[in-house]
Scaffold this active site. Structure first.
Site: not given
Ligand code: CA
Length: 471
Positions: A77, A133, A135, A229, A287, A306
């Site tokens: 992410c 989000k 982040h 997520h 992402d 991921k």
């Protein structure tokens, strides 16, 4: 006499200002980036998904372009978002890890040396909203409103609880540990709000309302859903659509994706209602690849997930519409990367804007309109600093270097699942790509902050991590 001159001057200025405004309205496109979080490559209709209908997301693809070789610049992410929002490989500025949730640490996030897309669009008189989000840092100096955005509705941590009754912390200093960041009340700009809706629905609502408020000026909405997520949480409204899916994880995941799709539908409908569809660029992507085991996502034929530099970690669902310039129904096969969004967008503003830092992305519009026929990128590169994983793609060749394993070279045209390692047969190509990779790496910085994996160590070194500092 003097008064007349002043009145005349003021009038001229007003006319001049409104002419500029009218020109901008006529030509500067609005921009909406819809960023899903941990969505599998094969989990949208336009990539062949069968069990989760995504009619609204698919409409973006139908009205515009599907990037079949669409990448992000990192496989998790935080760094991926840092690349997208700056248009630069994030390792150029030391964002080579997921940051920790550290509200007292100005170094834990996107360095101030970097301009965001919102910073640059501000120079062209856009109004910008970040939703969902963030982040990119929880310290006050790294807040979206300090990074070019005019408005913010969301949270600063790397993930969040979806049910509003689970958002119980009044500020980040009530947190005691990393994942307490998931429980903070949402921020509307700098203020905590009492949200009452399921998070995904709340974010869609805010996007729609911003479009309405800014229909007469160019706007940029960074609609960064945290769905799908983890934590896997969905409301009955969405779960009830998936009676056919028996596996619990996949069912909840499907419901979460369906909520995002509904949100995209509301956004597109609002654009249509206000006659803004033609001149609004809408981009949809994830992402990073799906963490299949964790959230029930599906990366289809791609190897890995991921966290990997195999295709499953970095090749994502990616589509874009802009009816004014991009032909409908286009399928674009040359490799593109999330970094291209920045360069593509700023090339379209009526007021010419310049950037402080050199971009790695390319303006894709001439490639999509047919003006340019070659490939936008000679190379794409990836580095996962802590694991010492590297990847480079040149044409259909993709080379992967992993610590402790032999070099890998795949021909993606023949071998989309990266199963047949050609490195022994094509040593010369391996050596050349290794040289290209090293040259690229020489321009990068080591990570400038400790990451998510060093949570305990960070706590030991920062006993006042969550203690409110006096000013
Ligand atoms: Ca993610």
């Amino acid at each position: 006499m003097k008064l007349k001159v002043i009145v005349l001057l003021i009038l001229t200025q007003i006319i001049f200002a409104s002419v500029i405004q009218a020109q901008q309205k006529a030509t500067s496109p609005n921009v909406i980036i819809v960023l899903a979080d941990d969505l599998g490559n094969a989990d949208v209709g336009f990539n062949g998904c069968l069990d989760i209908p995504t009619p609204n997301i698919d409409r973006i693809a139908e009205r515009g372009v599907v990037f079949t070789n669409g990448y992000v610049s990192y496989c998790v992410c935080g760094p991926s978002r840092a690349g997208l929002i700056t248009g630069r490989y994030q390792d150029r500025f030391g964002f080579g890890r997921n940051p920790l949730f550290a509200p007292n640490d100005p170094g834990m996030g996107l360095p101030l040396s970097e301009e965001t897309l919102a910073d640059v669009l501000k120079k062209a008189n856009y109004k910008s909203l970040a939703i969902g989000k963030w982040h990119l840092g929880a310290h006050e100096t790294l807040h979206p409103l300090e990074r070019g955005f005019d408005d913010f509705y969301g949270f600063l941590s790397g993930g969040h609880q979806y049910f509003p009754e689970l958002l119980v912390l009044n500020d980040p200093f009530e947190a005691k540990a990393q994942f307490d960041g998931y429980k903070t009340k949402l921020l509307k700009n700098y203020d905590r709000v009492e949200e009452t809706e399921y998070l995904t629905d709340a974010f869609s609502r805010e996007a729609v309302s911003y479009i309405e408020k800014n229909k007469d000026n160019p706007f940029f909405i960074y609609l960064a859903y945290n769905a799908p997520h983890t934590p896997l949480q969905a409301t009955e409204k969405y779960l009830s659509r998936f009676e056919n899916i028996k596996e619990k994880k996949r069912k909840t995941y499907a419901a979460m994706v369906s909520a995002v799709d509904d949100g995209v539908g509301l956004v597109l409908a609002k654009l249509q209602e206000l006659n803004l569809t033609e001149n609004t660029i809408v981009v949809f992507l994830s992402d990073n690849g799906g963490p299949e085991k964790t959230n029930g996502s599906n990366n289809g034929v791609f190897r890995g997930q991921k966290g990997d530099v195999f295709e499953g970690g970095i090749r994502v669902p990616f589509a874009m519409q802009w009816p004014a310039k991009i032909p409908a129904g286009l399928v674009y096969d040359n490799p593109v990367i999330s970094l291209d969004i920045f360069a593509s967008v700023i090339a379209q503003t009526k007021t010419q804007v310049s950037t402080k830092n050199q971009l790695d992305g390319v303006n894709l519009i001439p490639y999509l309109s047919g003006k340019k026929e070659d490939a936008p990128h000679e190379y794409l590169f990836w580095r996962k600093f802590d694991a010492k994983d590297y990847a480079v793609r040149k044409g259909n060749d993709k080379m992967i270097l992993k610590a402790g394993s032999e070099e890998m070279l795949f021909d993606l045209e023949q071998d989309i699942s990266e199963e047949k390692n050609l490195s022994a047969k094509r040593k010369v190509q391996v050596n050349m790509l290794t040289g290209d990779l090293k040259k690229w790496e020489s321009e990068l910085l080591d990570p400038t902050f400790t990451g998510l994996m060093k949570d305990e160590e960070y706590n030991a070194n920062h006993p006042e991590r969550f203690k409110k500092q006096s000013k």
